[in-house]
Scaffold this active site. Structure first.
Site, mmCIF file in Angstrom:
data_model
loop_
_atom_site.group_PDB
_atom_site.id
_atom_site.type_symbol
_atom_site.label_atom_id
_atom_site.label_comp_id
_atom_site.label_asym_id
_atom_site.label_seq_id
_atom_site.Cartn_x
_atom_site.Cartn_y
_atom_site.Cartn_z
ATOM 1 C CG ASP A 84 -1.934 1.074 1.254
ATOM 2 O OD1 ASP A 84 -2.277 1.590 0.166
ATOM 3 O OD2 ASP A 84 -2.415 1.422 2.356
ATOM 4 C CG HIS A 85 -0.323 4.981 -0.104
ATOM 5 N ND1 HIS A 85 -0.612 5.916 -1.081
ATOM 6 C CD2 HIS A 85 -1.480 4.752 0.549
ATOM 7 C CE1 HIS A 85 -1.892 6.241 -0.996
ATOM 8 N NE2 HIS A 85 -2.444 5.548 -0.024
ATOM 9 C CG ASP A 105 1.443 7.293 -3.756
ATOM 10 O OD1 ASP A 105 1.286 8.072 -4.727
ATOM 11 O OD2 ASP A 105 1.066 7.562 -2.600
ATOM 12 C CG HIS A 177 -4.685 8.013 3.817
ATOM 13 N ND1 HIS A 177 -3.680 8.529 3.022
ATOM 14 C CD2 HIS A 177 -5.105 6.887 3.197
ATOM 15 C CE1 HIS A 177 -3.487 7.734 1.982
ATOM 16 N NE2 HIS A 177 -4.349 6.740 2.059
ATOM 17 N N GLY A 178 -7.356 8.480 7.377
ATOM 18 C CA GLY A 178 -7.700 8.833 8.753
ATOM 19 C C GLY A 178 -9.157 9.247 8.873
ATOM 20 C CG HIS A 207 -6.116 4.788 -1.298
ATOM 21 N ND1 HIS A 207 -5.022 4.204 -0.706
ATOM 22 C CD2 HIS A 207 -6.124 4.353 -2.585
ATOM 23 C CE1 HIS A 207 -4.393 3.455 -1.598
ATOM 24 N NE2 HIS A 207 -5.047 3.528 -2.750
#
Length: 289
Positions: A84-85, A105, A177-178, A207
């Site tokens: 991921d990323h 990414d 994110h978050g 995402h």
């Protein structure tokens, strides 16, 4: 059953459902996701960030654990082990480690450089039978040191990246994110629709799946999103269940050995399973293995 993610996401895009990409952070996380996927007869993607791999030892350590657990638990549903990323170097590390899928990414590079490096990673991944995800338009927020400003992707840039031969595409549409702030403006569905059209049905990735309202999730799936990443929500549910166990004093029960990590971490493990189950139901992947 470890596979790359290409076929499962093509099926998801065609069937108008999404596969959950759940970030794993340790053995409990991995076991919880694998067993839940098997119970729900759902394909699943195990996401691993560079930070999580460092915490667990290395990408090779993670790959060895996942492969051993997949076999020991007799998992029959399709499972992709996915970076991921990933940076340019991390992608190469995961190829060597035996991952089945990678995300390069390059969204923080100038677009031309993103194209060049993505092209290199496509050739490397496909030579090893791995699927590959690319990104256009940085995802907002922060995840394990990867920070994005939350750009809205340019559909024309998405078309160019897609035509390089990637297997699925993460395109920024206002997602972060978050946890989402109260003043969040929501997902840009107009841009999402344009991206799906110009990329000619390429499976798209959302995402920052934690905190997006259910109606937005379902609309995004209807517009081509076939992979939705979830991390923060599992962390929150794990922390809540573990905190409740400790605050109830169960870890102090000497007769039942409540301090035993197998008991101490069990409530968090079950909480992750419940969160993953709810996401699979919401995304529509139950019974689609």
């Amino acid at each position: 059953m470890l596979v790359n993610a290409k076929e499962m996401l093509q099926k998801a895009a065609a069937g108008k459902y999404a596969v959950a990409a759940i970030n794993i952070n340790n053995l409990e996380w991995t076991k919880a996701v694998l067993t839940t996927a098997e119970e729900q007869n759902s394909p699943v993607i195990l996401g691993v960030t560079g930070g999580a791999a460092k915490y667990m030892g290395s990408f090779s350590t993670v790959a060895a654990m996942v492969k051993a657990m997949d076999k020991a638990l007799n998992i029959t549903v399709p499972v992709a082990l996915h970076l991921d990323h990933g940076s340019y170097e991390q992608c190469q590390d995961c190829v060597e480690a035996g991952f089945t899928s990678i995300m390069f990414d390059g969204s923080h590079y100038p677009f031309e450089e993103n194209v060049t490096k993505t092209k290199e990673m496509i050739a490397l991944a496909h030579s090893k039978g791995m699927s590959i995800e690319a990104e256009v338009g940085a995802i907002g927020g922060e995840e394990d040191g990867v920070v994005g400003a939350g750009d809205i992707a340019d559909p024309e840039e998405c078309r160019i990246i897609a035509e390089l031969g990637i297997d699925f595409l993460a395109a920024g549409i206002g997602n972060i994110h978050g946890q989402y702030p109260d003043n969040w403006l929501g997902l840009d569905f107009e841009t999402l629709e344009k991206i799906f059209k110009v990329t000619k049905g390429l499976p798209l990735v959302l995402h920052g799946g934690t905190g997006i309202p259910e109606d937005m999730i379902k609309k995004a799936i209807s517009l081509g999103v076939a992979k939705i990443n979830v991390n923060t929500e599992c962390q929150l549910s794990f922390a809540k269940a573990t905190r409740e166990y400790i605050e109830a004093g169960k870890d102090q029960d000497m007769k039942k050995k409540g301090f035993d990590p197998r008991k101490l971490l069990a409530p968090g493990y079950e909480a992750i399973k419940q969160t993953v189950k709810e996401k699979m139901e919401l995304f529509g992947s139950v019974g689609k293995a």
